[in-house]
Scaffold this active site. Sequence first.
Site, PDB file in Angstrom:
ATOM      1  N   GLY B  14       0.716  -1.222  -0.031  1.00 33.43           N
ATOM      2  CA  GLY B  14      -0.100  -0.099   0.153  1.00 33.43           C
ATOM      3  C   GLY B  14       0.810   1.191   0.041  1.00 33.43           C
ATOM      4  O   GLY B  14       1.999   1.365  -0.598  1.00 33.43           O
ATOM      5  N   SER B  15       0.296   2.179   0.808  1.00 33.52           N
ATOM      6  CA  SER B  15       1.168   3.511   0.679  1.00 33.52           C
ATOM      7  C   SER B  15       2.790   3.348   1.312  1.00 33.52           C
ATOM      8  O   SER B  15       3.463   3.889   0.489  1.00 33.52           O
ATOM      9  CB  SER B  15       0.581   4.556   1.206  1.00 33.52           C
ATOM     10  OG  SER B  15       0.394   4.406   2.853  1.00 33.52           O
ATOM     11  N   VAL B  16       2.902   2.615   2.408  1.00 32.56           N
ATOM     12  CA  VAL B  16       3.816   2.538   2.909  1.00 32.56           C
ATOM     13  C   VAL B  16       5.091   1.481   2.089  1.00 32.56           C
ATOM     14  O   VAL B  16       5.901   1.735   1.646  1.00 32.56           O
ATOM     15  CB  VAL B  16       4.072   2.103   4.168  1.00 32.56           C
ATOM     16  CG1 VAL B  16       5.362   1.883   4.831  1.00 32.56           C
ATOM     17  CG2 VAL B  16       3.235   3.097   5.368  1.00 32.56           C
ATOM     18  N   GLY B  17       4.279   0.265   1.793  1.00 31.35           N
ATOM     19  CA  GLY B  17       4.935  -0.873   1.136  1.00 31.35           C
ATOM     20  C   GLY B  17       5.409  -0.454  -0.254  1.00 31.35           C
ATOM     21  O   GLY B  17       6.521  -0.855  -0.683  1.00 31.35           O
ATOM     22  N   SER B  18       4.698   0.452  -0.956  1.00 30.15           N
ATOM     23  CA  SER B  18       5.052   0.726  -2.116  1.00 30.15           C
ATOM     24  C   SER B  18       6.418   1.786  -2.166  1.00 30.15           C
ATOM     25  O   SER B  18       7.306   1.409  -3.027  1.00 30.15           O
ATOM     26  CB  SER B  18       3.955   1.474  -3.171  1.00 30.15           C
ATOM     27  OG  SER B  18       3.521   2.508  -2.472  1.00 30.15           O
ATOM     28  N   ASP B 203      -5.392   5.192  17.517  1.00 33.20           N
ATOM     29  CA  ASP B 203      -4.218   5.446  17.067  1.00 33.20           C
ATOM     30  C   ASP B 203      -3.049   5.864  18.141  1.00 33.20           C
ATOM     31  O   ASP B 203      -2.019   5.315  18.251  1.00 33.20           O
ATOM     32  CB  ASP B 203      -4.323   6.246  15.729  1.00 33.20           C
ATOM     33  CG  ASP B 203      -2.934   6.407  15.187  1.00 33.20           C
ATOM     34  OD1 ASP B 203      -2.124   5.448  14.441  1.00 33.20           O
ATOM     35  OD2 ASP B 203      -2.215   7.306  15.623  1.00 33.20           O
ATOM     36  N   LYS B 207       0.295   3.915  20.094  1.00 27.25           N
ATOM     37  CA  LYS B 207       1.587   4.504  20.319  1.00 27.25           C
ATOM     38  C   LYS B 207       1.954   4.848  21.577  1.00 27.25           C
ATOM     39  O   LYS B 207       3.309   4.823  22.037  1.00 27.25           O
ATOM     40  CB  LYS B 207       1.536   5.941  19.309  1.00 27.25           C
ATOM     41  CG  LYS B 207       1.451   5.222  18.061  1.00 27.25           C
ATOM     42  CD  LYS B 207       1.056   6.642  17.041  1.00 27.25           C
ATOM     43  CE  LYS B 207       0.979   6.160  15.579  1.00 27.25           C
ATOM     44  NZ  LYS B 207       0.373   7.508  14.652  1.00 27.25           N
ATOM     45  N   GLY B 309       2.635   9.129   6.439  1.00 26.42           N
ATOM     46  CA  GLY B 309       2.996   9.172   4.989  1.00 26.42           C
ATOM     47  C   GLY B 309       3.782   8.183   4.392  1.00 26.42           C
ATOM     48  O   GLY B 309       4.592   7.606   5.167  1.00 26.42           O
TER      49      GLY B 309
END
EC number: 1.1.1.3
Lengths: 435, 435
Positions: B14-18, B203, B207, B309
């Site tokens: 997804g956004s991180v993996g890509s 979330d 953390k 991000g």
Amino acid sequence: MDKRSLRVAVLGCGSVGSQVVRLLQEQATDLEARIGARIELVGVAVRRIDATRDVEVPDGLLTTDADGLVARDDVDLVIEVIGGIEPARSLILSALEHGASVVTANKALLAEDGPTLFEAAEKAGRDLYYEAAVAGAIPILRPLRESLAGDKVTRVLGIVNGTTNFILDKMDSSGAGFAEALEEAQELGYAEADPTADVEGFDAAAKAAILASLAFHTRVTASDVYREGISEVTAADVQSAREMNSVVKLLAICELRAVAGGDDAVAVRVHPAMIPRSHPLASVREAYNAVFVESEAAGQLMFYGPGAGGAPTASAVLGDLVTVARNHLAGTRGVGESAYADRAVLAMGETRTRYHVAIDVDDRAGVLASVALAFAEHDVSIQTVRQEGRGDDAQLVVVSHEATDAQLSATVEHLRGMDNVREVTSVMRVEGETE
Amino acid sequence: MDKRSLRVAVLGCGSVGSQVVRLLQEQATDLEARIGARIELVGVAVRRIDATRDVEVPDGLLTTDADGLVARDDVDLVIEVIGGIEPARSLILSALEHGASVVTANKALLAEDGPTLFEAAEKAGRDLYYEAAVAGAIPILRPLRESLAGDKVTRVLGIVNGTTNFILDKMDSSGAGFAEALEEAQELGYAEADPTADVEGFDAAAKAAILASLAFHTRVTASDVYREGISEVTAADVQSAREMNSVVKLLAICELRAVAGGDDAVAVRVHPAMIPRSHPLASVREAYNAVFVESEAAGQLMFYGPGAGGAPTASAVLGDLVTVARNHLAGTRGVGESAYADRAVLAMGETRTRYHVAIDVDDRAGVLASVALAFAEHDVSIQTVRQEGRGDDAQLVVVSHEATDAQLSATVEHLRGMDNVREVTSVMRVEGETE
């Protein structure tokens, strides 16, 4: 957990060393749990046994024979907090040769002769850690060399000297001149009686060399760093910055810069610069330090905290000690020197910067045109010009686009020689904005 | 340098993996130099092969068989960026069992079931790193568990959720209400269509659990964290904060608190709180994150940067990957779980906090006395009272000293039931000042 212990020698028992010795005793239980072995203090090398100290050193541990202490074959870890080049260098080299891992806070030595130490550590198969050498307690070296190891750092901007930040902050908040602010800093203990190393930027330049080496995987020494201090910064400069909604800071600037037809080069410099008040570094007050890092993937990061002081610096030393001790127990080493990129280091004249120049001019028709022409002759493009006052008070304030520092300083020389320029009242580099 | 290579599998694209896959390819040469071995991408597990992606994955590497990928015996390192509890947990456990070291960004899983994962890593003799799970690209976990390992951390205050910081910053700068600011955040992509996990603090609570575990060497899970979101924060609250020269932030607060007759306990909570504008966290704007750490020797540190991000999070993942890869090559492990202190976790009611309370009152003689009496009855000491307006607009603004949260909330209930109190218009905890 088995009952192993590691034997530690401390070199120096001044403001940092005494805090290290104190924390080694007070945090002994936690350190043992975190390391997996007990830390046993076996010696503290000092110049004078009978000096007054902030800590009680256990009986029999003080010695004036530092050489003998590091050469003992039962010492596993050596903490060097003497500072300066010699005897610190010889002691660290001897400690490594005798099989100890070393933690040091010695920025001057690392910036002057780091590679000699790194090679000795490599050869000995031991660790050499030095988080405390830059920005006191602020964890910045470990993030640069480990957390950002998968990223490409493009720029590091640091407020890495608390004395000069205190003085500039005071000049900004009170309108004081340099001499007055320095005096206050000395009274409050933020500046030494001889403030040269701080106010002339030597301390910051050493830290800049260390930061640049780690950020760009390239050997950078203090002699590679362009250096200007703050003793020439005037109340007029600070006022001029205020009018630009900016603030003057002594910055350590480490950058990757494109070079025509080649790999990016490294530019490293320390000088006062105007940065916009909206920049995160602008809000760093008093004697605090902060390091602002830009990298391709992570974007903009900032690390903020106390940049000096016995206890904060000792915190950084002990953080390293825990890592080095764990490595020692496991029979491994942490990351050694990383200089594979081996980039060229740009001279200051070739480095691209931006200038803010305030000029007292004759209030005559055509003066703006002739000033603009002077910039153009040196191929320097102007971003903004502000014209202020009339008659005897007429002033032009020019902010340039980027050009090489050589072009910009030649432009200023040119301006100084012009008939209708009465005085160049402020010249200051500008950072922290992207064009 | 010999030509070894390490084989890496990525779970999720997804956004991180890509961004991870992109950086693995773009930074391949630098990664090899920094690790001492080539990184070879051997598989990317996805839900649908034919989905649109931000990165071109080399032919043949995409697979929908994540179970099979982590079970391959030629995979050295696994990067998990799927998120959520299952199948992420089973995949990580399987990867460790099959001898791979793991890097994950999965805060929810770590906060819910971290110990299971840590024990599996310990048993397998492999690394489990997770810098990206908290505050995106900001290096905070490594500084906590390594740089500050020789110090005693006493408090961590974090702005660790970008969505809520964006909304609260908007409410502060524009006077907008929560609903309006949320809508803008959604339009700009800072909030999801279902914003519950962010705005209700889930979330941030995950953390907080991770931060508290590392800071205090104690197992803290999400269920230990008191949690209040920002959906009840009103424009009146934000205005009330402005009048105190403060700002409302959603804070993750992890503290060591003295307990009568025992070891210090841990208190962990997430809720909106007023902090003075002079506090370094107050200047954290938009969707940025920052973590403020207080420790005995280092003093106050702050770490600032993008909290989310794809690329920033991928930077943190790859930083971990470099460390884990070096350890894998050296046949060692980094620091595992450290929970030796095993401190008690305080319930919210027992945790000492401070309240800011704004009350609409009847403008009658004696109303201040009766309000003061209500505080006194619950043993809550008042720091300041401000009386504003007259007649129908009469308002009292009270800031308390520290008391237990139970005492403070009982006081508010008491106020709500009083005859001459028309309405309690704002109740907000206060942080960032020392009494």
